[in-house]
Motif scaffolding. Structure first.
Motif, PDB file in Angstrom:
ATOM      1  N   PHE A 153       0.837  -1.209   0.000  1.00 16.53           N
ATOM      2  CA  PHE A 153       0.000   0.000   0.000  1.00 16.53           C
ATOM      3  C   PHE A 153       0.867   1.253   0.000  1.00 16.53           C
ATOM      4  O   PHE A 153       0.630   2.184  -0.779  1.00 16.53           O
ATOM      5  CB  PHE A 153      -0.912  -0.010   1.236  1.00 16.53           C
ATOM      6  N   LEU A 157       1.153   4.080  -2.925  1.00 13.92           N
ATOM      7  CA  LEU A 157       0.847   5.471  -2.566  1.00 13.92           C
ATOM      8  C   LEU A 157       1.947   6.421  -3.040  1.00 13.92           C
ATOM      9  O   LEU A 157       1.662   7.461  -3.650  1.00 13.92           O
ATOM     10  CB  LEU A 157       0.682   5.577  -1.045  1.00 13.92           C
ATOM     11  N   THR A 320     -10.740   7.168  -6.491  1.00 15.38           N
ATOM     12  CA  THR A 320      -9.842   6.049  -6.202  1.00 15.38           C
ATOM     13  C   THR A 320     -10.614   4.737  -6.085  1.00 15.38           C
ATOM     14  O   THR A 320     -10.189   3.704  -6.622  1.00 15.38           O
ATOM     15  CB  THR A 320      -9.079   6.308  -4.886  1.00 15.38           C
ATOM     16  N   HIS A 333      -6.591  -1.181  -1.129  1.00 17.98           N
ATOM     17  CA  HIS A 333      -6.063  -0.056  -1.900  1.00 17.98           C
ATOM     18  C   HIS A 333      -7.211   0.833  -2.397  1.00 17.98           C
ATOM     19  O   HIS A 333      -7.137   2.069  -2.322  1.00 17.98           O
ATOM     20  CB  HIS A 333      -5.243  -0.563  -3.087  1.00 17.98           C
ATOM     21  N   LEU A 337      -6.724   4.399  -0.348  1.00 19.85           N
ATOM     22  CA  LEU A 337      -5.769   5.283  -1.018  1.00 19.85           C
ATOM     23  C   LEU A 337      -6.314   6.712  -1.156  1.00 19.85           C
ATOM     24  O   LEU A 337      -5.557   7.679  -1.105  1.00 19.85           O
ATOM     25  CB  LEU A 337      -5.389   4.729  -2.398  1.00 19.85           C
TER      26      LEU A 337
END
Length: 403
Positions: A153, A157, A320, A333, A337
Motif C-alpha cells: 500500500f 501510494l 480512487t 487499496h 488510497l
C-alpha cells in the motif's frame, strides 16, 4: 522601509518560524505562510504593497525551480513499471477531485456569493478544480516515516503521489489556457480547447528541446559551479521564453526537467538545487505567498475553503474507489488510497500565487490564493491524520525495518 531590509526580515523571521514549527510538528511551509500573513499589508504592514508588486520575478523564479525539479522526479522507466493499478488510480482520483471541487464550488459560489456573474463563478470554480489535483509529497513522506510504514500500500501510494503532481500540472496548464480564453471574451468552445491543447504542445516542444540542449552541453562541463550556472540559466530561459510567447511556462519547465532526468544518467542537475538552493528560495517564496493574503477576503471566503477540503477529499476517495475497483486493485487499496492522498500544501499555494500574478486574472487570483491558503491551514491538520488512519487500517504502520 527599504526593500533589502524587508528581505532580511523575511529570511530571519522565516527561519525562526520554521524552528518553532519543527517544535510543534508543523511543516516548514505552514510556518513560512503564517509568517508572511503576520507581516502582510493587511495585518502589520511590515511587508509593503509596493514591495509585493516588485516581487513577481522572485515568484516566477521559485515556480520555475519547482517545475524543473518536479519534472526531474519523473523517470520514464518508473512510469512504465507502474502498472495498470497505479496509472488507473492516478487518473481516477484526479478526475474525481477535479469534478467534485469544480461542481461544488460552482453551486456554492453561485448561490452564496451573488455579486459574481456566472462566467466569473465558472472561472473561479475550474481554477479550484485544477489546483485540487496536486498532493503534498513532503507531507506524505514525512507522515509515512513518522508511522514507520512499509508494504504494498505504501509503495503504491508513493508512486501515485509522484505521478499525481505531474498530472496536476498538465491539467493546470490546460485549464489556465481555457480560463484566459474565457476572460478575453472568446468563451469556452471546441476551438478554445483545441487552442489550449496546442499551447501545451508548443510548450512541451520548447521545454523538451531546451532540455535536450542542456543534456548535450553538460558533456562539456567539468566544474560543478558551471553546471549550477548553466542549469539555472536554462530553466529561467525556458520559463521566460514560454511566458513571453504566451504559452505555459510551468509545464514547459517541467518537461525540460523530465527530458534531462531521462537522458542524463546522473541526478546531479537536481541534487544541488534541492539540497542547497531550493530551501533558500522557498523561504522567500512562501513568506511572500502569505504576505499576499488579505485578511478581509480570507474571512469572507473561509466557508469556501472548508467546502474545498471536504469535496477534494471526497472526490479523491470516490475516484480512487471506482478506478481501483475497475483496475482490479486490492480492496484495501481501493478503499483507503483516497484518504491517504489528502495532504496538500506547497504546490497548491504556488499554483494559486501564479494565478494571482497574471494581470487579467488578478481579481480571481486574489480569491483563489486566499481560499487555498485557508484550505492549507485546515489540511495541514486533517491531511496527515487521514493518511495515518489509512496506514493503520491497512496494517502497514510500524512495519518498516528499523536497524
Amino acid at each position: 522601509m527599504s526593500y533589502l531590509l524587508q528581505i532580511g526580515i523575511i529570511f530571519f523571521l522565516g527561519y525562526i518560524g520554521a524552528l518553532l514549527a519543527n517544535k510543534v510538528g508543523l511543516p516548514k511551509v505552514s510556518a513560512y505562510v503564517l509568517v508572511g500573513m503576520a507581516l502582510s499589508p493587511s495585518i502589520t504592514g511590515v511587508i509593503s504593497e509596493d514591495f509585493l508588486k516588485e516581487t513577481s520575478v522572485i515568484v516566477d523564479f521559485a515556480l520555475a525551480m519547482v517545475a524543473y525539479t518536479l519534472g526531474g522526479h519523473l523517470r520514464l522507466k518508473g512510469i512504465l513499471r507502474a502498472g495498470k493499478e497505479i496509472v488507473s488510480i492516478t487518473m481516477g482520483q484526479g478526475i474525481g477531485a477535479y469534478l467534485f471541487v469544480t461542481c461544488s464550488s460552482l453551486a456554492f459560489i453561485y448561490f452564496f456569493y451573488p455579486d459574481f456573474s456566472f462566467l466569473d463563478v465558472a472561472i473561479i470554480s475550474i481554477l479550484f478544480g485544477a489546483i485540487s489535483l496536486s498532493t503534498a509529497p513532503a507531507a506524505t513522506i514525512a507522515t509515512i516515516h513518522e508511522c514507520k510504514a512499509s508494504g504494498p500500500f505504501t509503495s503504491v501510494l508513493l508512486a501515485i503521489v509522484a505521478l499525481d503532481d505531474a498530472m496536476g500540472l498538465i491539467v493546470f496548464a490546460l485549464t489556465l489556457s481555457i480560463v484566459k480564453s474565457m476572460v478575453s471574451g472568446a468563451g469556452f468552445s471546441g476551438m478554445a480547447l483545441l487552442a489550449a491543447c496546442l499551447k501545451v504542445c508548443y510548450s512541451m516542444l520548447i521545454g523538451g528541446g531546451i532540455g535536450a540542449l542542456l543534456v548535450y552541453s553538460i558533456k562539456f562541463i567539468n566544474k560543478r559551479e558551471t553546471l549550477i550556472i548553466i542549469t539555472v540559466a536554462t530553466f529561467c530561459l525556458t520559463f521566460g521564453i514560454n511566458e513571453t510567447l504566451g504559452l505555459e511556462p510551468l509545464f514547459a519547465t517541467m518537461i525540460m526537467g523530465f527530458v534531462v532526468a531521462n537522458i542524463y544518467p546522473d541526478d546531479l542537475p537536481y541534487r544541488f538545487l534541492e539540497g542547497y538552493y531550493e530551501p533558500v528560495v522557498f523561504v522567500v517564496f512562501f513568506v511572500l505567498a502569505g504576505a499576499h493574503i488579505d485578511l478581509r477576503i480570507l474571512l469572507e471566503y473561509f466557508p469556501l475553503a472548508i467546502l474545498f477540503v471536504i469535496f477534494r477529499v471526497s472526490g479523491k476517495w470516490v475516484g480512487t474507489y471506482v478506478s481501483g475497483t475497475l483496475a482490479g486493485a486490492p480492496r484495501e487499496h481501493s478503499r483507503y488510497l483516497g484518504m491517504a492522498l489528502a495532504p496538500q500544501a506547497g504546490i497548491a499555494i504556488g499554483l494559486s500565487l501564479y494565478v494571482q500574478q497574471i494581470p487579467q486574472l488578478e481579481l480571481f487570483g486574489t480569491i483563489v490564493l486566499n481560499v487555498i491558503v485557508a484550505k492549507t491551514a485546515i489540511n495541514e491538520v486533517l491531511g496527515p491524520w487521514l493518511l495515518k488512519t489509512a496506514l493503520h487500517r491497512v496494517n502497514e504502520a510500524g512495519k518498516a525495518h528499523t536497524p
